[in-house]
Design an enzyme around this catalytic site. Structure first.
Site, PDB file in Angstrom:
ATOM      1  N   GLY B  15       0.807  -1.212   0.000  1.00 52.85           N
ATOM      2  CA  GLY B  15       0.000   0.000   0.000  1.00 52.85           C
ATOM      3  C   GLY B  15       0.843   1.267   0.000  1.00 52.85           C
ATOM      4  O   GLY B  15       0.649   2.167  -0.822  1.00 52.85           O
ATOM      5  N   ALA B  16       1.827   1.351   0.920  1.00 52.63           N
ATOM      6  CA  ALA B  16       2.621   2.577   1.032  1.00 52.63           C
ATOM      7  C   ALA B  16       3.465   2.799  -0.218  1.00 52.63           C
ATOM      8  O   ALA B  16       3.514   3.909  -0.758  1.00 52.63           O
ATOM      9  CB  ALA B  16       3.508   2.504   2.273  1.00 52.63           C
ATOM     10  N   LYS B  38       9.987  -7.588  -3.277  1.00 53.88           N
ATOM     11  CA  LYS B  38      10.352  -9.000  -3.285  1.00 53.88           C
ATOM     12  C   LYS B  38       9.176  -9.896  -3.662  1.00 53.88           C
ATOM     13  O   LYS B  38       9.339 -11.101  -3.821  1.00 53.88           O
ATOM     14  CB  LYS B  38      10.975  -9.425  -1.946  1.00 53.88           C
ATOM     15  CG  LYS B  38      10.056  -9.392  -0.746  1.00 53.88           C
ATOM     16  CD  LYS B  38      10.791  -9.944   0.491  1.00 53.88           C
ATOM     17  CE  LYS B  38       9.924  -9.881   1.725  1.00 53.88           C
ATOM     18  NZ  LYS B  38      10.580 -10.455   2.914  1.00 53.88           N
ATOM     19  N   SER B  44       1.496  -8.266  -1.566  1.00 47.31           N
ATOM     20  CA  SER B  44       1.952  -7.549  -0.383  1.00 47.31           C
ATOM     21  C   SER B  44       0.947  -7.702   0.747  1.00 47.31           C
ATOM     22  O   SER B  44      -0.239  -7.933   0.513  1.00 47.31           O
ATOM     23  CB  SER B  44       2.127  -6.066  -0.709  1.00 47.31           C
ATOM     24  OG  SER B  44       2.938  -5.926  -1.846  1.00 47.31           O
ATOM     25  N   GLY B  51     -10.430  -4.776   8.492  1.00 44.66           N
ATOM     26  CA  GLY B  51     -11.487  -3.933   9.046  1.00 44.66           C
ATOM     27  C   GLY B  51     -11.791  -2.654   8.303  1.00 44.66           C
ATOM     28  O   GLY B  51     -12.927  -2.396   7.919  1.00 44.66           O
ATOM     29  N   GLY B  52     -10.779  -1.811   8.064  1.00 49.42           N
ATOM     30  CA  GLY B  52     -11.069  -0.573   7.382  1.00 49.42           C
ATOM     31  C   GLY B  52     -10.055   0.517   7.679  1.00 49.42           C
ATOM     32  O   GLY B  52      -8.994   0.259   8.226  1.00 49.42           O
ATOM     33  N   PHE B 117     -15.018   1.228  15.443  1.00 51.09           N
ATOM     34  CA  PHE B 117     -13.780   0.486  15.628  1.00 51.09           C
ATOM     35  C   PHE B 117     -13.239   0.743  17.026  1.00 51.09           C
ATOM     36  O   PHE B 117     -13.588   1.741  17.665  1.00 51.09           O
ATOM     37  CB  PHE B 117     -12.753   0.899  14.565  1.00 51.09           C
ATOM     38  CG  PHE B 117     -12.260  -0.257  13.754  1.00 51.09           C
ATOM     39  CD1 PHE B 117     -13.120  -0.938  12.908  1.00 51.09           C
ATOM     40  CD2 PHE B 117     -10.933  -0.688  13.837  1.00 51.09           C
ATOM     41  CE1 PHE B 117     -12.673  -2.014  12.162  1.00 51.09           C
ATOM     42  CE2 PHE B 117     -10.485  -1.764  13.086  1.00 51.09           C
ATOM     43  CZ  PHE B 117     -11.351  -2.429  12.251  1.00 51.09           C
ATOM     44  N   GLN B 231       2.265  -4.614  18.652  1.00 50.95           N
ATOM     45  CA  GLN B 231       0.834  -4.754  18.910  1.00 50.95           C
ATOM     46  C   GLN B 231       0.368  -6.205  18.777  1.00 50.95           C
ATOM     47  O   GLN B 231       0.623  -6.855  17.764  1.00 50.95           O
ATOM     48  CB  GLN B 231       0.042  -3.898  17.923  1.00 50.95           C
ATOM     49  CG  GLN B 231      -1.470  -4.037  18.112  1.00 50.95           C
ATOM     50  CD  GLN B 231      -2.228  -2.934  17.419  1.00 50.95           C
ATOM     51  OE1 GLN B 231      -2.379  -2.944  16.220  1.00 50.95           O
ATOM     52  NE2 GLN B 231      -2.688  -1.971  18.195  1.00 50.95           N
ATOM     53  N   HIS B 233      -2.908  -8.311  18.346  1.00 47.97           N
ATOM     54  CA  HIS B 233      -4.329  -8.194  18.010  1.00 47.97           C
ATOM     55  C   HIS B 233      -5.079  -9.188  18.866  1.00 47.97           C
ATOM     56  O   HIS B 233      -4.687 -10.345  18.949  1.00 47.97           O
ATOM     57  CB  HIS B 233      -4.546  -8.482  16.521  1.00 47.97           C
ATOM     58  CG  HIS B 233      -5.888  -8.036  16.028  1.00 47.97           C
ATOM     59  ND1 HIS B 233      -7.054  -8.641  16.426  1.00 47.97           N
ATOM     60  CD2 HIS B 233      -6.243  -7.026  15.200  1.00 47.97           C
ATOM     61  CE1 HIS B 233      -8.071  -8.019  15.846  1.00 47.97           C
ATOM     62  NE2 HIS B 233      -7.619  -7.035  15.105  1.00 47.97           N
ATOM     63  N   LEU B 243      -6.013 -13.455  11.119  1.00 49.84           N
ATOM     64  CA  LEU B 243      -6.700 -12.355  11.773  1.00 49.84           C
ATOM     65  C   LEU B 243      -8.214 -12.471  11.622  1.00 49.84           C
ATOM     66  O   LEU B 243      -8.728 -12.704  10.534  1.00 49.84           O
ATOM     67  CB  LEU B 243      -6.224 -11.048  11.112  1.00 49.84           C
ATOM     68  CG  LEU B 243      -6.959  -9.759  11.443  1.00 49.84           C
ATOM     69  CD1 LEU B 243      -6.727  -9.380  12.889  1.00 49.84           C
ATOM     70  CD2 LEU B 243      -6.483  -8.647  10.529  1.00 49.84           C
ATOM     71  N   GLU B 246     -11.134  -6.682  13.873  1.00 46.10           N
ATOM     72  CA  GLU B 246     -11.760  -5.959  14.970  1.00 46.10           C
ATOM     73  C   GLU B 246     -13.223  -5.635  14.654  1.00 46.10           C
ATOM     74  O   GLU B 246     -14.039  -5.427  15.550  1.00 46.10           O
ATOM     75  CB  GLU B 246     -10.983  -4.655  15.197  1.00 46.10           C
ATOM     76  CG  GLU B 246     -11.303  -3.949  16.475  1.00 46.10           C
ATOM     77  CD  GLU B 246     -10.155  -3.014  16.862  1.00 46.10           C
ATOM     78  OE1 GLU B 246      -9.048  -3.523  17.104  1.00 46.10           O
ATOM     79  OE2 GLU B 246     -10.370  -1.806  16.895  1.00 46.10           O
ATOM     80  N   ARG B 288      -6.717  -2.168  21.419  1.00 42.49           N
ATOM     81  CA  ARG B 288      -6.152  -3.510  21.263  1.00 42.49           C
ATOM     82  C   ARG B 288      -5.220  -3.895  22.407  1.00 42.49           C
ATOM     83  O   ARG B 288      -5.208  -5.040  22.839  1.00 42.49           O
ATOM     84  CB  ARG B 288      -5.406  -3.597  19.931  1.00 42.49           C
ATOM     85  CG  ARG B 288      -6.366  -3.612  18.775  1.00 42.49           C
ATOM     86  CD  ARG B 288      -5.655  -3.587  17.442  1.00 42.49           C
ATOM     87  NE  ARG B 288      -6.647  -3.608  16.373  1.00 42.49           N
ATOM     88  CZ  ARG B 288      -6.363  -3.471  15.103  1.00 42.49           C
ATOM     89  NH1 ARG B 288      -5.109  -3.296  14.713  1.00 42.49           N
ATOM     90  NH2 ARG B 288      -7.318  -3.505  14.194  1.00 42.49           N
ATOM     91  N   HIS B 356       0.560  -8.562  15.643  1.00 40.35           N
ATOM     92  CA  HIS B 356      -0.155  -8.034  14.494  1.00 40.35           C
ATOM     93  C   HIS B 356       0.579  -6.890  13.813  1.00 40.35           C
ATOM     94  O   HIS B 356       0.613  -6.800  12.592  1.00 40.35           O
ATOM     95  CB  HIS B 356      -1.529  -7.543  14.980  1.00 40.35           C
ATOM     96  CG  HIS B 356      -2.427  -7.045  13.895  1.00 40.35           C
ATOM     97  ND1 HIS B 356      -2.726  -7.798  12.790  1.00 40.35           N
ATOM     98  CD2 HIS B 356      -3.093  -5.871  13.751  1.00 40.35           C
ATOM     99  CE1 HIS B 356      -3.544  -7.105  12.006  1.00 40.35           C
ATOM    100  NE2 HIS B 356      -3.773  -5.931  12.550  1.00 40.35           N
ATOM    101  N   ARG B 391      -1.345   1.390  18.421  1.00 43.56           N
ATOM    102  CA  ARG B 391      -2.072   1.886  17.257  1.00 43.56           C
ATOM    103  C   ARG B 391      -3.549   1.561  17.381  1.00 43.56           C
ATOM    104  O   ARG B 391      -3.912   0.462  17.793  1.00 43.56           O
ATOM    105  CB  ARG B 391      -1.514   1.220  15.990  1.00 43.56           C
ATOM    106  CG  ARG B 391      -2.254   1.604  14.734  1.00 43.56           C
ATOM    107  CD  ARG B 391      -1.615   0.982  13.516  1.00 43.56           C
ATOM    108  NE  ARG B 391      -1.818  -0.452  13.428  1.00 43.56           N
ATOM    109  CZ  ARG B 391      -2.925  -1.035  12.968  1.00 43.56           C
ATOM    110  NH1 ARG B 391      -3.951  -0.304  12.581  1.00 43.56           N
ATOM    111  NH2 ARG B 391      -3.018  -2.342  12.907  1.00 43.56           N
ATOM    112  N   LEU B 392      -4.377   2.497  17.013  1.00 48.08           N
ATOM    113  CA  LEU B 392      -5.798   2.201  16.950  1.00 48.08           C
ATOM    114  C   LEU B 392      -6.108   1.507  15.635  1.00 48.08           C
ATOM    115  O   LEU B 392      -5.590   1.879  14.581  1.00 48.08           O
ATOM    116  CB  LEU B 392      -6.625   3.488  17.039  1.00 48.08           C
ATOM    117  CG  LEU B 392      -6.656   4.190  18.391  1.00 48.08           C
ATOM    118  CD1 LEU B 392      -7.715   5.277  18.382  1.00 48.08           C
ATOM    119  CD2 LEU B 392      -6.923   3.215  19.522  1.00 48.08           C
ATOM    120  N   SER B 394      -7.586   0.567  12.250  1.00 49.19           N
ATOM    121  CA  SER B 394      -8.044   1.353  11.102  1.00 49.19           C
ATOM    122  C   SER B 394      -7.276   2.660  10.922  1.00 49.19           C
ATOM    123  O   SER B 394      -7.573   3.412  10.016  1.00 49.19           O
ATOM    124  CB  SER B 394      -9.562   1.609  11.098  1.00 49.19           C
ATOM    125  OG  SER B 394      -9.932   2.592  12.022  1.00 49.19           O
TER     126      SER B 394
END
Lengths: 166, 585, 247, 113
Positions: B15-16, B38, B44, B51-52, B117, B231, B233, B243, B246, B288, B356, B391-392, B394
């Site tokens: 994504g990034a 890779k 990826s 979740g979102g 969430f 983190q 999960h 997973l 959430e 979490r 996670h 981290r929260l 989403s």
């Protein structure tokens, strides 16, 4: 991959450099004839005349396709029937008599099976070819195919009735 | 060795990396962008996010609320200037994805739908059923296909950054299908290589999440920040670690122990809310870290359910009904059914916390720049200090969009008017990489098995750097990882051929994970407090006086790393109490 | 937990050392609930580190681990040992060149995917500041199924027409083009038709239907291709029989 | 890349497939009955003559036979390819011409009735 950006690195004079090549290796199994290194990907050809034995689903597909041979042949029979009909009563009735031969009966059995198999596969496919969305939901596929079966049964009964079978 | 000359190199095409590439290509179509990964981009691990993605869009929501949730959720270890930038950019990025075709779920009127969430006081999580990450990744990948200036190098394993004249100017990478080494010269390098959850035995992470990007930056001199914050999960499958989003709880699923008690009420997340009526920011919608920690306490009390997969608690979603489950949680239903044989419509599903996400990573500032000039980072591999100590859910899918784009803009700024590259110097650096790899092939004194070493590392991390930590355990952990790093020098490479040699790549990945594991354990040992995901039984309280700071771990070759600290940026929210009691408005 | 001795027959090929592929037999103790990928991982960890294959997510969403299992294209992370008896035969996906062992070269698929323009070409571009394109749940549902493709290429391995006629653009790529064509926000259908209604496009499909049978994401590419054929036929008759090309 | 003209072939194929599915099984059944010696009244010379003599009858008969022939010819062409017969152009020409000839013959005979 396109590599418009590639230039030869001066240090290696553009030689493609494989890691491990020229480096001490662990003992390897002896190379088979003339293929040590760089043999490239293995292309496994599809056997063009026997691929359909690979999986039952392909045999089912080929069976469906083969129905066209019998349906086509049956259509030729219909053309001949029309020819005899056009030629007059005697000719037409002679044609009806020839239908009674064992070969003809056997052919009819095959043609009937083929036509039914074609019909079933065709109606089953309608839900894929013509999905119907009503509001948000799609009409369940079985309903679309089912409707075709019902229409088909009704049509067949009407034709049989008009033909005086009952 | 072939040299590929580009303007910008991106390492990682999840994504990034894809968001970065698109931002670069859109801003300057003449730019030559090399996107190295890779794996093929759609493999990826962004694809596994369920979740979102959070972004303020509805009229009852506000930037301030998203800010407060994120900062409080992060136990005040977030840099608040970063959070401010993030929350304001978030809706724009999510709308941009919508314009690129992302199939977000919709309200009846055609506007984007949001779901609740954990740790969020408003519904603000945009979602595409429970395959949000999958849709984000594929939307980005497909969108990227229209830009001819993005030249992908799929299945290239990046090895070492090329640093000369005090700035990062490229990377060496191996084409996996041929085993050929290539060097990429560039004016700027952006790492978007993802997290390192695979250093733990139970993880929601895919096999590729081995921290290569983090380790590469670390070895090149960039510090890793806040790595001790790992983190868990709360709801992973106990056998595969897969997973269960959430959103299971967001939609109304409840957690019960072996006595059928909704035990979260016993850990500061009560009082109990009615079943099927989830209330924001309390009970099952707690953050979490707290929910995972509650599991640990239940385990100590003997309140967990013994299953053939070990000790579990139960996630009960039966009351949601089949229709809602199929519409909102189809993947969850499928996963539980196929891997555990449990139909969530009919039965509660046993779950346990699993590793996670890495809150820590390559230290970056709000411009996505690392302290090493020319090197930028975004996504899970980076620690821009958005997520703080926890981290929260989403926020990360949005983080990779916001800071992926930001990294692109910063890189563009950086490359303006840069002096020419010293090719000879870079070539010399690249040859060092070549020697390093050759050494692996020519090593004859190998005595250590790779999979054995990997297992020891995972067991150490689980035992000594898990949900709850102690001085003694962490000391043991640091020593063990140090020992493993030393033994790693004697690992045997069994496969010495060139084409798609996964034996080699797994060995290199193990090296990356050991570097990351060092930073995690060393950072955790040094942080004598409990904050967010870092919980010390011997220091149970948060200590803002001494530790309202980021841990910075610097690589020192084979020696123990150097630990330093960096102050947290506080703009408007002084450290306070994290309240998940349900008493909030 | 119940354990079981599993026998696998895995196709091996290393271009560095082999002139041809061969099957290698492995026996490995597995847990009853494991998938084929777990068995391969155990082989790689404990028996043979030189065995090569791709995998990542272990939850049937990344699409890496497609292989032929007893002749069927499957995701090995979603193929359960409990469903098999006797020796399990594992081969790389058919119809793709084998790089090494179970690793195939997906270049042809990637090229075709790129060719069909699988991205939103807006009907009416609008700036981000004006917010989202409105799309009702019904409009979303119209194309949603076709967004679920994970690009695992099982449908290409299953499609005999792709095997017989490699230039065929194939099920997944055409389905993805159809996905955008069906999207209420999109206006790029004409551009995509130039490709998917070409000779190499949808007309190579004889509706074997195998693509949909093997699709692990339930995309139903066969349905997409049939719909594209019908729509393309209507296009053709409009263009050739109606005055002004039906525009 | 230009759009293919395949719809000229495919569309009548699809129409024919539908016609075959709906009509051919019951027609086969009728002539099968005749083959077994139970000629349905509708298949008698007079009935058939009357039916084929009407405009609607002619149209129906022609439609069913021509489309079924075309559909079968096209499918047979694909089948030949699937069986490994790679002279696709030749096969196509022969089969489509045969279907065309059958359709013309049908029209000619119908017009004589």
């Amino acid at each position: 991959m396109s590599k418009p950006l590639v230039s030869a690195g001066p240090s290696q004079g553009g030689d493609s450099h494989k890691l491990g090549a020229g480096v001490a290796r662990e003992p390897q199994p002896p190379p088979r004839e003339g293929r040590m290194g760089g043999a490239g990907p293995l292309i496994r050809e599809v056997p063009p005349t026997s691929w359909y034995f690979r999986h039952p689903r392909y045999l089912r597909y080929m069976a469906r396709e083969i129905t066209s041979l019998f349906v086509g042949a049956y259509c030729v029979l219909l053309v001949i029937a029309l020819q005899s009909l056009a030629a007059g009563q005697a000719s037409y009735e002679a044609f009806l008599l020839t239908l009674r031969s064992p070969t003809s009966i056997a052919f009819h059995v095959l043609a009937l099976v083929a036509a039914l198999y074609h019909a079933a596969t065709w109606f089953n496919a309608t839900q894929k070819a013509m999905p119907i969305q009503l509001g948000e939901e799609f009409v369940p596929g079985n309903l679309i195919s089912g409707a075709h079966y019902v229409a088909w049964a009704a049509l067949s009964i009407v034709i049989l009735f008009l033909a005086g079978v009952f | 060795m072939e040299t590929i000359s580009t303007d910008v190199v991106i390492i990682g095409a999840g994504g990034a990396g894809l968001r970065t590439a698109i931002a670069l290509a859109e801003t300057d179509p003449k730019l030559r962008i090399a996107l190295i990964s890779k794996v093929y981009p759609m493999r990826s691990h962004t694809c596994a996010a369920e979740g979102g993605a959070a972004g303020v869009i509805k009229p009852d929501d506000s930037f301030d609320m998203h800010f407060d949730d994120t900062v409080g959720g992060g136990d005040w270890l977030s840099d608040q200037d970063c959070v401010e930038y993030f929350i304001r950019e978030a809706p724009r990025e999510l709308l941009q994805l919508e314009h690129w075709g992302c199939p977000w779920n919709r309200e009846a009127d055609g506007s984007v739908a949001v779901r609740p969430f954990g740790g969020m006081q408003k519904k603000r999580t945009w979602f595409a059923a429970d395959k949000s990450g999958f849709h984000i990744l594929h939307t980005l990948f497909q969108t990227s296909l229209q830009f001819p200036s993005i030249i992908r190098f799929d299945e290239y394993y990046a090895l070492d950054l090329l640093v000369d004249d005090g700035r990062c100017q490229g990377v060496t990478a191996m084409e996996m299908r041929s085993g050929q080494l290539r060097q990429f010269h560039a004016k700027a390098v952006i790492i978007a290589g993802g997290g390192a959850g695979r250093m733990f035995p139970f993880s929601t992470n895919g096999a590729i999440k081995t921290g290569d990007g983090m380790a590469m930056a670390y070895r090149a001199g960039a510090p890793l920040k806040d790595m001790e914050f790992v983190q868990y999960h709360p709801t992973g499958l106990p056998n595969t670690g897969s997973l269960l989003t959430e959103a299971c709880r967001g939609e109304g699923g409840i957690l019960v122990n072996k006595n059928g008690r909704r035990y979260l009420q016993d850990y500061g997340m009560g009082p109990e809310t009615p079943v099927g009526k989830p209330q924001l920011k309390t009970m099952e919608l707690g953050p979490r870290d707290r929910v995972s920690q509650a599991y640990w306490h239940e385990l100590q009390k003997g309140n967990t359910v013994s299953t053939q997969w070990g000790e579990c608690v139960m996630l009960d979603m039966r009351h949601l009904g089949e229709k809602k489950i199929n519409e909102r949680l189809p993947l969850v239903r499928e996963l539980a059914a196929s891997y555990l044989g449990v139909d969530i419509v009919k039965d509660p599903v046993p779950i346990r916390p699993v590793v996670h996400y890495m809150m820590g990573g390559i230290s970056t500032n709000t411009q996505a720049a690392t302290p090493l000039p020319g090197l930028f980072a975004a996504g899970e591999c980076a620690c821009v200090s958005l997520n703080g100590a926890n981290r929260l859910g989403s926020n990360s899918l949005v983080e990779l969009l916001v800071f992926g784009r930001r990294a692109a803009l910063s890189a563009l700024e950086h490359i303006q008017g840069l002096p020419a590259t010293n090719t000879a110097a870079l070539n010399a650096r690249a040859e060092a990489t070549q020697l390093r790899i050759r050494e692996l092939f020519s090593r004859t004194d190998g005595t250590e098995s790779m999979s054995g070493l990997r297992k020891e590392m995972m067991d150490t991390m689980e035992k000594n750097a898990g949900i709850y930590r102690t001085e003694e355990g962490l000391r043991e952990g640091v020593a063990k990882i140090d020992e493993l790093r030393e033994r790693y020098q004697r690992v045997i490479l069994t496969d010495k051929t060139n084409v798609f040699n996964t034996d080699l790549f797994q060995m290199l990945e193990l090296g990356s994970m050991l570097d990351c594991a060092t930073a995690v354990t060393v950072g955790a040992l040094a942080r004598k407090e409990s904050r967010g995901a870092h919980q010390r039984l011997d220091y149970p309280e948060r200590d803002d006086k001494n530790y309202l700071r980021h841990t910075m771990v610097y690589h020192q070759g084979q020696d123990a790393p150097r630990v330093d600290y960096l102050d947290v940026v506080i703009t408007k929210s002084p450290p306070g109490v994290r309240d998940y009691s349900g008493d909030h408005k | 937990m119940k354990e079981r001795l599993v026998q696998l027959e895995v196709l091996r090929y290393n271009p560095d050392t082999d002139t041809d592929a061969y099957f290698q037999h492995y026996e490995v103790v597995c847990q009853e609930e494991w998938v084929v990928l777990d068995a391969l991982n155990k082989i790689k960890e404990t028996i043979d580190p030189t065995l090569n294959y791709r995998w990542s997510c272990h939850m049937a969403v990344c699409g890496s681990c497609g292989m032929m299992i007893n002749g069927d294209p499957k995701l090995s992370c979603h193929t359960f040992l409990r469903d098999y008896e006797g020796v399990i035969r594992v081969e790389p996906l058919t119809h793709f060149p084998v790089e090494r062992d179970l690793v195939t070269a997906p270049d042809d698929f990637i090229e075709k995917l790129t060719r069909v323009k699988p991205y939103l070409i807006p009907k009416k571009p609008k700036p981000i500041s004006e917010g989202e394109y409105r799309q009702t749940p019904a409009q979303l549902k119209r194309y949603h199924q076709f967004t679920l493709c994970i690009n695992c290429m099982l449908c290409y391995a299953a499609c005999p027409e792709y095997g017989l006629t490699p230039k065929f653009i194939g099920p997944a790529a055409i389905s993805l083009a159809h996905r955008y064509n069906q999207d209420s926000r999109d206006g790029g259908r004409d551009e995509r038709q130039e490709i998917i209604a070409s000779k190499e496009g949808v007309w190579e499909c004889t509706f074997v239907g195998a693509c949909s049978e093997v699709c692990p994401a339930h995309v139903d590419p066969a349905s997409a291709l049939q719909q594209v054929k019908i729509a393309s036929s209507i296009d053709w008759f409009k263009e050739h029989l109606l005055p002004g090309g039906g525009k | 890349m230009a759009k293919s003209n395949k719809p000229i072939i495919w569309f009548p194929f699809a129409a024919g497939g539908t016609v075959i599915a709906f009509f051919i099984p019951v027609i086969v059944l009728l002539t099968f009955l005749a083959a077994l010696g139970y000629v349905p009244t509708g298949l008698s010379y007079d009935s058939m003559r009357a039916f084929a003599g009407s405009g609607l009858g002619k149209l129906l008969i022609f439609g069913v036979i021509a489309l079924s022939l075309w559909s079968s010819a096209h499918r047979l062409r694909c089948t030949c390819y699937d069986f490994g017969l790679r002279a696709d152009k030749l096969v196509a020409n022969v089969l489509y011409l045969a279907a065309g000839a059958g359709s013309i013959a049908t029209a000619v005979f119908l017009l004589r009735i």
